[in-house]
Design a protein around this motif. Structure first.
Motif, PDB file in Angstrom:
ATOM      1  N   GLY A   1      -7.476   1.105  -7.598  1.00 39.64           N
ATOM      2  CA  GLY A   1      -6.674   0.627  -6.466  1.00 39.64           C
ATOM      3  C   GLY A   1      -7.551   0.058  -5.374  1.00 39.64           C
ATOM      4  O   GLY A   1      -7.274  -1.019  -4.830  1.00 39.64           O
TER       5      GLY A   1
ATOM      6  N   ASN B   1       0.833  -1.199   0.000  1.00 37.74           N
ATOM      7  CA  ASN B   1       0.000   0.000   0.000  1.00 37.74           C
ATOM      8  C   ASN B   1       0.873   1.256   0.000  1.00 37.74           C
ATOM      9  O   ASN B   1       0.570   2.243  -0.666  1.00 37.74           O
ATOM     10  CB  ASN B   1      -0.886  -0.048   1.244  1.00 37.74           C
TER      11      ASN B   1
ATOM     12  N   ALA C   1      -2.973  -3.675  -6.866  1.00 36.37           N
ATOM     13  CA  ALA C   1      -2.988  -2.453  -6.063  1.00 36.37           C
ATOM     14  C   ALA C   1      -1.647  -1.738  -6.127  1.00 36.37           C
ATOM     15  O   ALA C   1      -1.593  -0.514  -6.094  1.00 36.37           O
ATOM     16  CB  ALA C   1      -3.347  -2.784  -4.625  1.00 36.37           C
TER      17      ALA C   1
ATOM     18  N   SER D   1      -8.837  -3.340  -6.427  1.00 35.56           N
ATOM     19  CA  SER D   1      -7.854  -4.412  -6.282  1.00 35.56           C
ATOM     20  C   SER D   1      -7.682  -4.808  -4.826  1.00 35.56           C
ATOM     21  O   SER D   1      -7.566  -6.003  -4.514  1.00 35.56           O
ATOM     22  CB  SER D   1      -6.509  -3.969  -6.825  1.00 35.56           C
ATOM     23  N   LEU D   2      -7.659  -3.821  -3.932  1.00 35.23           N
ATOM     24  CA  LEU D   2      -7.515  -4.149  -2.507  1.00 35.23           C
ATOM     25  C   LEU D   2      -8.685  -5.008  -2.037  1.00 35.23           C
ATOM     26  O   LEU D   2      -8.512  -5.984  -1.305  1.00 35.23           O
ATOM     27  CB  LEU D   2      -7.446  -2.874  -1.675  1.00 35.23           C
TER      28      LEU D   2
END
Lengths: 96, 192
Positions: free
Chosen positions: B40, A68, B67, B43-44
């Motif tokens: 994003g 992340n 992501a 995808s997470l």
């Protein structure tokens, strides 16, 4: 039961972050929403590990947190320089 | 039905709902930066769904590629082009919806032939899986069966994949290269 309540809380927070990503008037709301979303999915995976009786998922959650981070760095670099190939400008630290 | 199963079922539903909302928003929003951010999120959520479905290695790949890497690539593309999407004429949208509906129907029709989720009599659970599940702890000694399969039973296959990816990375680095460090004036040009 407590884990279920925690998971429900995380999902509700995810929906709130999703709303912010959808209507977010400017770029920064959306970047923050995605960042929060990444952190929340890390939490959801960790909580799910305990719900399922397999706390080993914590390792996976930590790797998610690292991944992340990369995306957020790329996005902030784009927003700051408007260019992904931004040079190092003679800075000895390079493009770090 | 115990609380764990209900919780993971509800989590699956919540994950799919969030993915659905995100997908619709991606189709509607014209600001491409917002679309990259939303993909994003998509995808997470997908990676979380794979974890809940016990496909931990697939989830890992989705998080790293979906992501992580593809967000970076998409942002790089936005830096080279515009971040506004042109409006599509309505006639083309209708055709697109028609084709999508057709493919969706074909996929649903195809899924009728598949065994039910978690069916112990499904072919995939009859071939080599019982041997892996029953004896990998004694033969390999790792608690995670997927890791045993990838790293030991299919060790040569995994090594070949690693060679392929390494070669691809070397090729890309050779082609694109890295920004060369500029030496400060006095010893310029001596090395790169």
């Amino acid at each position: 039961m407590m884990y279920a309540a925690a998971a429900a809380g995380v999902v509700v927070t995810m929906l709130m972050a999703l709303v912010r990503a959808l209507i977010g008037p400017n770029i920064y709301n959306r970047i923050l929403a995605v960042n929060v979303f990444g952190t929340l999915s890390v939490m959801l995976i960790a909580i799910y590990g305990f719900v399922d009786g397999r706390p080993e998922f914590l390792d996976l959650a930590i790797v998610y947190a690292l991944i992340n981070f990369i995306g957020t760095i790329a996005v902030t670099k784009y927003v700051t320089f408007n260019d992904m190939g931004h040079g190092d400008d003679g800075d000895p630290a390079g493009d770090i | 039905m115990n609380i764990e199963i209900i919780t993971s079922d509800l989590l699956e539903v919540a994950t799919l709902v969030i993915m659905g909302i995100t997908g619709l928003a991606i189709a509607r929003i014209r600001n491409l930066f917002a679309v990259v951010m939303l993909s994003g999120i998509y995808s997470l959520m997908g990676a979380t769904l794979y974890v809940i479905l016990d496909a931990v290695d697939v989830a890992f790949t989705e998080a790293a590629v979906g992501a992580g890497a593809s967000t970076v690539l998409m942002i790089g593309t936005l830096a080279l082009t515009s971040d506004r999407e042109l409006a599509t004429p309505n006639a083309r949208t209708v055709k697109g919806i028609f084709v999508c509906t057709l493919i969706f129907a074909a996929l649903v029709y195809g899924s009728f032939d598949m065994p039910l989720y978690g069916d112990p009599l499904a072919p995939v659970h009859q071939h080599v899986a019982p041997r892996y599940l029953g004896e990998s702890m004694g033969e390999i000694g790792l608690p995670n069966v997927v890791t045993s399969v990838l790293a030991s039973y299919r060790g040569y296959d995994t090594m070949g994949e690693t060679f392929v990816i390494f070669t691809a990375a070397v090729g890309v680095i050779t082609l694109i290269g890295r920004a060369r460090r500029k030496k400060s004036g006095k010893d310029g040009g001596s090395g790169s």
